[in-house]
Design a protein around this motif. Structure first.
Motif, PDB file in Angstrom:
ATOM      1  N   ALA A  90       0.884  60.497   9.065  1.00  0.00           N
ATOM      2  CA  ALA A  90       2.128  61.241   8.894  1.00  0.00           C
ATOM      3  C   ALA A  90       3.326  60.371   9.257  1.00  0.00           C
ATOM      4  N   LEU A  91       3.184  59.574  10.305  1.00  0.00           N
ATOM      5  CA  LEU A  91       4.277  58.682  10.700  1.00  0.00           C
ATOM      6  C   LEU A  91       4.513  57.621   9.633  1.00  0.00           C
ATOM      7  N   PHE A  92       3.443  57.081   9.071  1.00  0.00           N
ATOM      8  CA  PHE A  92       3.582  56.090   8.002  1.00  0.00           C
ATOM      9  C   PHE A  92       4.328  56.676   6.814  1.00  0.00           C
ATOM     10  N   SER A  98       7.889  55.360   5.488  1.00  0.00           N
ATOM     11  CA  SER A  98       7.840  54.534   4.286  1.00  0.00           C
ATOM     12  C   SER A  98       8.442  55.214   3.055  1.00  0.00           C
ATOM     13  N   PHE A  99       8.331  56.516   2.940  1.00  0.00           N
ATOM     14  CA  PHE A  99       8.879  57.190   1.762  1.00  0.00           C
ATOM     15  C   PHE A  99      10.401  57.042   1.670  1.00  0.00           C
ATOM     16  N   PRO A 100      11.156  57.202   2.735  1.00  0.00           N
ATOM     17  CA  PRO A 100      12.603  56.959   2.615  1.00  0.00           C
ATOM     18  C   PRO A 100      12.950  55.488   2.376  1.00  0.00           C
ATOM     19  N   ALA A 101      12.086  54.568   2.758  1.00  0.00           N
ATOM     20  CA  ALA A 101      12.367  53.145   2.576  1.00  0.00           C
ATOM     21  C   ALA A 101      12.178  52.714   1.125  1.00  0.00           C
ATOM     22  N   LEU A 102      11.356  53.412   0.374  1.00  0.00           N
ATOM     23  CA  LEU A 102      11.072  53.030  -1.005  1.00  0.00           C
ATOM     24  C   LEU A 102      12.329  53.011  -1.888  1.00  0.00           C
ATOM     25  N   PRO A 103      13.180  54.046  -1.884  1.00  0.00           N
ATOM     26  CA  PRO A 103      14.400  53.951  -2.697  1.00  0.00           C
ATOM     27  C   PRO A 103      15.325  52.815  -2.257  1.00  0.00           C
ATOM     28  N   ALA A 104      15.357  52.522  -0.971  1.00  0.00           N
ATOM     29  CA  ALA A 104      16.199  51.422  -0.495  1.00  0.00           C
ATOM     30  C   ALA A 104      15.695  50.088  -1.030  1.00  0.00           C
ATOM     31  N   VAL A 105      14.401  49.899  -1.040  1.00  0.00           N
ATOM     32  CA  VAL A 105      13.818  48.659  -1.562  1.00  0.00           C
ATOM     33  C   VAL A 105      14.085  48.550  -3.058  1.00  0.00           C
TER      34      VAL A 105
END
Length: 86
Positions: free
Chosen positions: A62-64, A68-75
């Motif tokens: 759950a922490l991953f 990671s899901f919010p980081a994907l659009p930034a990447v």
């Protein structure tokens, strides 16, 4: 502040010569620079605190997903900006 002035630097020989002339480095940060630096430090510390609290209360998967899901659009945004013409 324009984008061209955001990453402006001085060559090291120029800095050394200026520091020898005036007896030290001159202050170049404005009140706005110092304020935004302080706000960034407070927000950054808060992000680390919230991540630690989430790690203590959530399972690993759950922490991953939470991080990671919010980081994907930034990447993807960085990748898209890299391919734009100047």
């Amino acid at each position: 502040m324009s984008k061209s002035r955001l990453f402006i630097t001085k060559p090291l020989p120029q800095l050394f010569s200026e520091s020898k002339e005036s007896g030290g480095l001159k202050r170049s940060l404005t009140a706005l620079n110092l304020t935004t630096l302080g706000i960034g430090a407070i927000i950054g510390a808060g992000i680390f605190v919230l991540t630690g609290q989430a790690a203590a209360s959530m399972p690993v998967l759950a922490l991953f997903c939470h991080l990671s899901f919010p980081a994907l659009p930034a990447v993807l945004r960085v990748y898209a900006m890299q391919n734009l013409p100047p």
